[in-house]
Design an enzyme around this catalytic site. Structure first.
Site, PDB file in Angstrom:
ATOM      1  N   PHE B 124      -1.425  17.727   2.494  1.00 21.93           N
ATOM      2  CA  PHE B 124      -1.219  16.281   2.539  1.00 21.93           C
ATOM      3  C   PHE B 124      -2.157  15.707   3.591  1.00 21.93           C
ATOM      4  O   PHE B 124      -2.607  16.432   4.490  1.00 21.93           O
ATOM      5  CB  PHE B 124       0.233  15.975   2.923  1.00 21.93           C
ATOM      6  N   GLN B 237       2.709   0.554   7.722  1.00 21.02           N
ATOM      7  CA  GLN B 237       1.822   1.401   6.928  1.00 21.02           C
ATOM      8  C   GLN B 237       1.628   0.842   5.520  1.00 21.02           C
ATOM      9  O   GLN B 237       2.593   0.631   4.794  1.00 21.02           O
ATOM     10  CB  GLN B 237       2.398   2.805   6.826  1.00 21.02           C
ATOM     11  N   HIS B 239       0.354   1.955   2.199  1.00 22.49           N
ATOM     12  CA  HIS B 239      -0.004   3.189   1.503  1.00 22.49           C
ATOM     13  C   HIS B 239      -1.191   2.882   0.608  1.00 22.49           C
ATOM     14  O   HIS B 239      -1.210   1.861  -0.074  1.00 22.49           O
ATOM     15  CB  HIS B 239       1.193   3.664   0.665  1.00 22.49           C
ATOM     16  N   LEU B 253       4.956   3.171  -5.843  1.00 21.71           N
ATOM     17  CA  LEU B 253       4.148   4.212  -5.200  1.00 21.71           C
ATOM     18  C   LEU B 253       3.559   5.225  -6.172  1.00 21.71           C
ATOM     19  O   LEU B 253       4.206   5.669  -7.107  1.00 21.71           O
ATOM     20  CB  LEU B 253       4.993   4.961  -4.180  1.00 21.71           C
ATOM     21  N   GLU B 256       0.834  10.592  -2.733  1.00 20.99           N
ATOM     22  CA  GLU B 256      -0.347  11.234  -2.172  1.00 20.99           C
ATOM     23  C   GLU B 256      -0.534  12.628  -2.766  1.00 20.99           C
ATOM     24  O   GLU B 256      -1.630  13.181  -2.766  1.00 20.99           O
ATOM     25  CB  GLU B 256      -0.131  11.323  -0.659  1.00 20.99           C
ATOM     26  N   ARG B 312      -3.721   7.657   5.954  1.00 24.36           N
ATOM     27  CA  ARG B 312      -3.464   6.551   5.030  1.00 24.36           C
ATOM     28  C   ARG B 312      -4.102   5.243   5.448  1.00 24.36           C
ATOM     29  O   ARG B 312      -4.581   4.483   4.599  1.00 24.36           O
ATOM     30  CB  ARG B 312      -1.953   6.349   4.910  1.00 24.36           C
ATOM     31  N   HIS B 383       4.453   0.119   2.708  1.00 30.04           N
ATOM     32  CA  HIS B 383       5.202   1.333   2.431  1.00 30.04           C
ATOM     33  C   HIS B 383       6.205   1.717   3.503  1.00 30.04           C
ATOM     34  O   HIS B 383       7.329   2.113   3.214  1.00 30.04           O
ATOM     35  CB  HIS B 383       4.183   2.462   2.258  1.00 30.04           C
ATOM     36  N   ARG B 418       1.833   6.910  10.541  1.00 35.45           N
ATOM     37  CA  ARG B 418       2.608   8.088  10.164  1.00 35.45           C
ATOM     38  C   ARG B 418       1.830   8.952   9.193  1.00 35.45           C
ATOM     39  O   ARG B 418       1.217   8.439   8.265  1.00 35.45           O
ATOM     40  CB  ARG B 418       3.916   7.654   9.500  1.00 35.45           C
TER      41      ARG B 418
END
Ligand SMILES: Cc1cc2nc3c(=O)[nH]c(=O)nc-3n(C[C@H](O)[C@H](O)[C@H](O)COP(=O)(O)OP(=O)(O)OC[C@H]3O[C@@H](n4cnc5c(N)ncnc54)[C@H](O)[C@@H]3O)c2cc1C
Ligand code: SF4
Ligand code: SF4
Ligand code: FES
Lengths: 260, 606
Positions: B124, B237, B239, B253, B256, B312, B383, B418
């Site tokens: 990730f 954040q 995304h 969403l 990822e 991100r 997000h 994050r």
């Protein structure tokens, strides 16, 4: 502001659709008609939200994820149990009104919202997961992917309760006290098939949880939005185990001698 | 004076507000400590946001690459957060996440397996090694269901479809909460010795978001009005990959995990633009070319990650830049392509469907796109909020005695940005800590009586909208707020635009005092929206005010007027608190000190 789509010359058609939405509460109710402007790509839940925002601020509906992941927005659309967020308007017949009503196997609370608390009570009745001692010092176990494939399939359940809604044992025969319904027969199966589990739930399945009421009509499997093989992969194997344990004399003999 | 009979009164030692991963884990821990626990949630049990999480939960177990360990995870988290994280929390998190994951397995979770039968871990963004324990792309479902199914046998009392509207206090300490049930609209008072906030995020402050209606920042607002401090609120954040079409799913969403499995980003010219802009801090961790990137996806330990797996904030800004430069896709996004892997592996269609089943269905059913043969269109979506209630890193207690917070509503672990997968692990690590310390607090302190006058005044304010025959429509105010935040406090920010946003928020605050609601109190979404609106306004104001005062670009915050990172800003967190006159006060709080040992870990991992 012009949408980027129209800038690029993509045509987004709009049409007016007639909705018949059940409005009411515990004491009864009736269908109310609303007209909704529908654009390309809209789902039934979008239309319900549009009605709520413009025409009926107090229209009650449950939803969370809008992506078929949480199992909140179950309803009966044109008489079929479905998730509202995953039912596209262009998949419904264009020549007649769209009816939306709550799940009929559960008591009504208001409009599209039903009292599903019975399901939460049934789950508590099932003996919880009880793993064997860890295989390794760090508290972990060895499990092979091929040994958990089936359990993972059953664990995809989003608890939308559409299978419970459609099962005739509950819907028509109201055996809510003696039968836990397809969702929880399958939940029991997932626990029983878990490679680490040591609990025995077969007697409960037969007795208070009523697996015998299921006559394998497979209606539950047909409506499951997660495409879980509820009957073939969960209920039938459990029925076989019940038979083995209760009616096969040899197994019964082994049960007597098997240290538990 | 006592409470009128119309109130339903409950009494617990520990009251947990929220039944996502953090709330359930806290409730399980507090129950295990032998105290009486209540859990409240706005939806049915098991439907909280956590259920939507897809990609996985980060824990340095080293099952796939044994070079991984807590130190690497700690350093990755701090680097991702641009060193504004609370190092105490980042340390707890990195050290304890593996045990929390194994504990889930002991409670019945079934993660995907490695070839030798251990928990499989995937790549990730921002994580140096494959680190995310997962179940296909439905990890959140596995997490919440496991906690739910374990939790219901631990003796906690669950209140479903109820909303807390205010915390109650006496003598400076929290002593309960006030709320209503959706079904009947009746008022409830929960008396408690300690309260754990686990209410999740704030996505609904923006127009385009991956969050559901629940993400209205209630816990942030409850804590703020009860005297707690909100930290790092400027860090929201975005995304990089949300759906952009059809309009009704805009913002939904796209995990990822698609990029983790080899998905690449291209603009309308077919260019893999992520190779064009690699930040210095990551230069020696990124693949030189497409070929090396693919080897990384296949698990080659000597290869570096493709640039699509950068953090991100960076990926979102690059996408935004392509779209603004006119190199976007037809519906205003860019292309995300996983179908191309058919050039590399046989049976790619089956492979994609097995690795990303819910993405496959989501696009097939909602957009009519088959991701095994066609490209997706994606663009940034609001997000997650890094900011939240300022808590003690060891106990999760806020500055208000008896008030704890865990999960997305708490600040500290993630700093300015994050890393994906660090939230699900956050929930169980800090949910457990909060539950443990809330139980300890409850055992050490007596219950204090609630003040009926406080309850009466707060209840009257809630009921006012019903008394007005005419007034503002709560949905209209909500959508104007969302537009203002999206357009003026979004991915790219400037002082002037944010000042305008503050002006709009002030105006909407006045108008919100005048909303009118028709109908009755039973399951009335108009009324509920009117109540949530107050929370959204508080949260939006704190985002905008904190963002104005951080005059630099760092992590999730990008300022067009201050496009560089400024070392002078690397020494503090922004903090908002309610001042005596009721206005919002914003200040700078020096970063907590870092132990020498942790500093050297960071140096070593550079
Ligand atoms: C689509 C999506 C995918 C994601 N994927 C990942 C991933 O792969 N990995 C990862 O680490 N993170 C992921 N995240 C982030 C992560 O899922 C969330 O940050 C996390 O689940 C938040 O958990 P929580 O327990 O803090 O709160 P939530 O799960 O949001 O739960 C909040 C709870 O509080 C309750 N509540 C709120 N307000 C009130 C109130 N006023 N009164 C009573 N109850 C209230 C709600 O009803 C709910 O029960 C994803 C998020 C989204 C949206
Ligand atoms: S197969 Fe059994 S459980 Fe499923 S709907 Fe038919 S009777 Fe009910
Ligand atoms: S088994 Fe399928 S239909 Fe039944 S509750 Fe689960 S997801 Fe819904
Ligand atoms: S809203 Fe979650 S399944 Fe429909």
């Amino acid at each position: 502001m012009a949408s980027p789509a129209s800038q690029n010359g993509i045509h987004e058609s709009t049409r007016t659709v007639e909705f018949r939405v059940w409005r009411g509460d515990r004491s009864g109710g009736a269908f109310t008609s609303y007209s909704v402007q529908v654009t390309q790509g809209m789902v039934v839940l979008d239309c319900i939200h549009r009605i709520q925002a413009d025409q009926a601020n107090d229209l009650a509906v449950r939803w969370n994820c809008k992506a078929g992941k949480c199992g909140s927005c179950s309803a009966e659309i044109n008489g079929h149990p479905k998730l509202m967020c995953m039912t596209r308007m262009d998949a419904l017949p264009a020549d007649r009104p769209v009816t939306v009503e709550p799940m009929r196997s559960f008591p009504s609370i208001r409009d599209l919202v039903t009292d599903v608390s019975w399901n939460f009570r049934m789950k508590r009745r099932i003996k919880p997961f009880k793993p064997r001692k860890p295989d390794h010092a760090d508290g972990s176990w060895t499990m092979m992917q091929e040994d958990v494939d089936r359990v993972q399939e059953l664990r995809k359940c989003i608890e939308c309760f559409l299978c419970q809604d459609v099962c005739h044992v509950l819907r028509d025969h109201h055996k809510h006290d003696e039968f836990i319904g397809p969702r929880f027969l399958m939940y029991t199966a997932a626990l029983e098939m878990h490679p680490l589990d040591t609990e025995d739930r077969i007697a409960d399945l037969k007795q208070e949880n009523g697996i015998g009421y299921c006559n394998i009509t497979k209606c539950c499997t047909k409506v499951c939005p997660e495409h879980i093989g509820i009957t073939d992969n969960a209920i039938i194997p459990m029925k076989e185990r019940v038979v083995d344990e209760f009616y096969d004399p040899l197994t019964r003999l082994f049960r007597i001698f098997k240290p538990r | 004076m006592s409470l009128p009979d119309s109130f339903i009164v409950h009494e617990h030692d520990v009251l947990v507000i929220g039944a996502g991963g953090a709330g359930l884990r806290a409730a399980i821990e507090a129950s295990a400590a032998g105290v009486k626990v209540g859990v409240i949630c706005k939806s049915l049990l098991g439907k909280a946001h956590t259920v939507m999480a897809e990609g996985g939960m980060a824990a340095a177990m080293g099952n796939v690459d044994d070079r991984d360990g807590w130190e690497v995870h700690f350093a990755d988290t701090m680097r991702g957060g641009q060193y504004l994280n609370n190092p105490v929390m980042a340390e707890h998190h990195a050290k304890e996440a593996p045990a929390r994951v194994r504990e889930l397995e002991a409670w019945g979770a079934v993660f995907d397996r490695t070839k030798d039968g251990r928990i499989l871990q995937r790549n990730f963004g921002g994580h140096r090694y494959p680190r995310l324990a997962h179940v296909g792309d439905r990890t959140g479902l596995e997490l919440i269901r496991t906690l739910q199914d374990h939790g219901i046998h631990q003796g906690m009392e669950v209140f479903m479809e109820m909303t807390v509207v205010s915390l109650l206090k006496s003598g400076g300490r929290v002593n309960g909460a006030l709320g209503y049930d959706r079904e009947r609209g009746r008022m409830h008072v929960w008396k408690a010795k300690a309260v754990v906030l686990a209410t999740g995020g704030i996505g609904k402050a923006f127009r385009i978001t991956s969050n559901s209606w629940e993400g209205t920042g209630d816990g942030h607002a409850l804590a703020y009005h009860a005297g707690a401090e909100l930290m790092d609120m400027e860090f929201v954040q975005f995304h990089p990959t949300g759906m952009v079409w059809p309009p009704s799913v805009r913002g939904l969403l796209v995990t990822e995990g698609v990029r983790g499995e080899g998905g690449v980003l291209r603009n309308s010219e077919g260019r893999r633009f992520m190779f064009d802009d690699v930040p210095d801090a990551y230069r020696n961790q990124v693949a030189k070319d497409e070929e090396e990137g693919w080897r990384y996806v296949c698990g080659d330990k000597n290869a570096n990650r493709p640039p699509e797996l950068l953090t991100r904030d960076h990926v979102a800004r690059c996408i935004n830049r392509e779209i603004k430069a006119g190199r976007g896709s037809p519906h205003g996004g860019v292309f995300l392509d996983i179908a191309w892997i058919k050039e590399k592996i046989p049976n790619s269609s089956a492979h994609i469907q097995r690795k990303l089943p819910s993405m496959y269905h989501q696009f097939k059913q909602l957009a009519g796109v088959d991701i095994t043969s066609e490209r997706m269109e994606v663009g940034p979506t609001t997000h997650y909020v890094m900011g939240g209630v300022l808590v003690d890193g060891d106990t999760q207690e806020s500055c208000v005695p008896g008030l704890f917070a865990a999960g997305e509503v708490a600040a500290g672990l993630h700093g300015a940005n994050r890393l994906g997968g660090n939230s699900l692990s956050d929930l169980v690590v800090f949910g457990k800590l909060a539950g443990e310390h809330a139980a300890k607090f409850a055992k050490a302190n007596r219950a204090i009586e609630i003040d009926p006058a406080e309850v009466a005044a707060k209840t009257a304010a809630l009921e006012e909208p019903f008394a007005r025959r005419t007034g503002e429509n709560p949905y209209a105010i909500q959508s104007q707020l969302q537009d203002a935040m999206q357009d003026l406090v979004g991915i790219v920010r400037t002082h002037g635009e944010m000042e305008r946003a503050i002006g709009i928020i002030e105006d909407l605050k006045q108008r919100a005092k005048n909303v009118a609601i028709s109908g009755h109190r039973e399951f009335n979404p108009g009324w509920h929206t009117a109540i949530d609106l107050g929370c959204l306004l508080t949260v939006s104001e704190s985002i905008a005010r904190s963002a104005i005062d951080r005059k630099e670009s760092r992590g999730a915050q990008f300022r067009d007027d201050f496009p560089q990172k400024d070392d002078a800003c690397s020494t503090f967190n922004m903090v908002c608190r309610k001042s005596a006159d009721g206005s919002m006060e914003v200040s700078r709080r020096p970063l907590p000190a870092m132990r020498a040992e942790l500093k050297s870990v960071i140096e070593k991992m550079k």
